[in-house]
Design an enzyme around this catalytic site. Structure first.
Site, PDB file in Angstrom:
ATOM      1  N   THR A  99       0.817  -1.219   0.000  1.00  0.00           N
ATOM      2  CA  THR A  99       0.000   0.000   0.000  1.00  0.00           C
ATOM      3  C   THR A  99       0.850   1.268   0.000  1.00  0.00           C
ATOM      4  O   THR A  99       0.460   2.287  -0.565  1.00  0.00           O
ATOM      5  CB  THR A  99      -0.945  -0.023   1.225  1.00  0.00           C
ATOM      6  OG1 THR A  99      -1.832  -1.129   1.049  1.00  0.00           O
ATOM      7  CG2 THR A  99      -1.755   1.245   1.359  1.00  0.00           C
ATOM      8  N   THR A 144       1.691  -4.433   4.173  1.00  0.00           N
ATOM      9  CA  THR A 144       1.569  -4.735   5.601  1.00  0.00           C
ATOM     10  C   THR A 144       1.004  -6.132   5.881  1.00  0.00           C
ATOM     11  O   THR A 144       1.209  -6.668   6.963  1.00  0.00           O
ATOM     12  CB  THR A 144       0.673  -3.694   6.306  1.00  0.00           C
ATOM     13  OG1 THR A 144      -0.627  -3.725   5.709  1.00  0.00           O
ATOM     14  CG2 THR A 144       1.251  -2.307   6.221  1.00  0.00           C
TER      15      THR A 144
HETATM   16  N1  ASP Z   1      -2.876  -5.482   0.994  1.00  0.00           N
HETATM   17  C1  ASP Z   1      -1.747  -4.598   1.195  1.00  0.00           C
HETATM   18  C2  ASP Z   1      -0.457  -5.374   1.066  1.00  0.00           C
HETATM   19  O1  ASP Z   1      -0.086  -6.060   1.987  1.00  0.00           O
HETATM   20  C3  ASP Z   1      -1.871  -3.983   2.528  1.00  0.00           C
HETATM   21  C4  ASP Z   1      -0.804  -2.967   2.846  1.00  0.00           C
HETATM   22  O2  ASP Z   1       0.231  -2.862   2.262  1.00  0.00           O
HETATM   23  O3  ASP Z   1      -1.039  -2.211   3.806  1.00  0.00           O
HETATM   24  O4  ASP Z   1       0.177  -5.294   0.059  1.00  0.00           O
END
Ligand code: ASP
Length: 326
Positions: A12, A85
């Site tokens: 993200t 994340t």
């Molecule tokens: N779905 C995303 C990922 O892990 C969530 C994020 O990066 O916060 O790529």
């Protein structure tokens, strides 16, 4: 001025929200260069641009190779990795398990994409760089920085689907925090384990316990020829009695079975003597693992299995290493 290598992997922090649909999507290129302050000299390399649920062990192996090459470079003082994340704690732990880190290696990401109001990407990135440049950050294993807090890879987990303060270390708390100019530390996690990094990890599955669950899932996994099994048990390490026949069959098929608690903190122990209680699991030969959650125990077991089939050595690696902070 400290020289920091920044490796980007996607997530993200590198995505944008589509203003028409509100859908968050990967984009070509990212804006992270414009967030950098000039407190350190940054050399940025885009390793891949993936949502973190798309990552594979092959990706992690490639990233590990990049990290090692940069750690060996005398021109580099520390490494920052940006990452999605969802699986960040797994990558952080994988790196922690396979590196002997003399220089800081810090992962960060963002809960909100770069064009959302209140995006946490810029602050997290700058804090991660400050941490990697901080004198106290070396020798503490791979670190994870979010919301002004510094966490050890081994203890940190994503606890909330959307909150900016999602990353927590439920059992021991953050190991430090980021001030305006540098990170300061409260305590040191246990020395890292440094396992050889296998090019191919062995197949290990996680089965999470729930009330009135039978052995069907475990029996299916045995027929698939899996190499190892992690069970996320209830409480202090107990499972429904109806799971015991499957666990017995797995152990009979020479599949190492590792027990963690689905509670997320506290230790699994051989306390309860009833059928399915920790005591009966220990007697069966189940290996007890503390202070790692299921996904991290899976990574450790898959790594161990790639270099040994000696069950006593695997048991020692889980049970002798208590992972408590120093
Ligand atoms: N779905 C995303 C990922 O892990 C969530 C994020 O990066 O916060 O790529």
């Amino acid at each position: 001025m400290k020289r920091i290598k920044m490796l980007t992997t996607g997530g993200t922090i590198a995505m944008q929200s589509n203003p028409e649909t509100g859908v968050v999507e990967p984009i070509e290129g990212h804006h992270m260069t414009s967030w950098l302050d000039h407190s350190s000299s940054i050399d940025m390399e885009d390793v891949f641009n993936k949502p973190s649920p798309h990552l594979t062990f092959a990706d992690l192996h490639l990233l590990l190779g990049k990290v090692k090459a940069n750690l060996d470079d005398p021109q580099i003082d520390g490494i920052v990795i940006t990452h999605g994340t969802d699986t960040l704690e797994e990558t952080a732990y994988y790196l922690d398990l396979h590196l002997s880190v003399g220089k800081p290696v810090v992962l960060t990401g963002a809960m909100r994409s770069s064009n959302q109001i209140g995006s946490d990407g810029p602050t997290n990135l700058v804090n991660a760089i400050r941490t990697a440049a901080s004198p106290g950050a070396a020798g503490k294993g791979v670190l994870v920085v979010f919301q002004d807090e510094v966490h050890a890879a081994r203890y940190v987990t994503k606890t909330h689907t959307s909150s900016l303060s999602s990353f927590k270390s439920p059992e021991f708390g953050p190991i430090g925090y980021v001030e305006k100019l540098q990170a300061v530390f409260h305590y040191k996690p246990r020395p890292q384990e440094d396992y050889p990094a296998p090019a191919e990890m062995k197949s290990v599955y996680i089965v999470k316990t729930a009330i009135d669950m039978d052995s069907a899932m475990i029996d299916f996994l045995i027929t698939r020829g899996i190499c190892g099994l992690v069970i996320e048990a209830f409480g202090q390490g107990n499972v429904p009695p109806t799971l015991m026949p499957g666990i017995k069959r797995a152990i009979g098929a020479n599949i190492p079975v590792v027990l963690v608690s689905r509670c997320g903190s506290g230790r699994v122990q051989d306390t309860y003597g009833y059928e399915g209680g920790g005591h009966s699991l220990k007697e069966l030969g189940v290996m007890f693992c503390n202070h790692l959650n299921g996904p991290k125990a899976r990574i450790k077991l898959a790594s161990l299995l790639a270099v040994t089939t000696d069950q006593a050595a695997i048991r020692d690696a889980f049970e002798a290493e208590a992972s408590m902070p120093e």
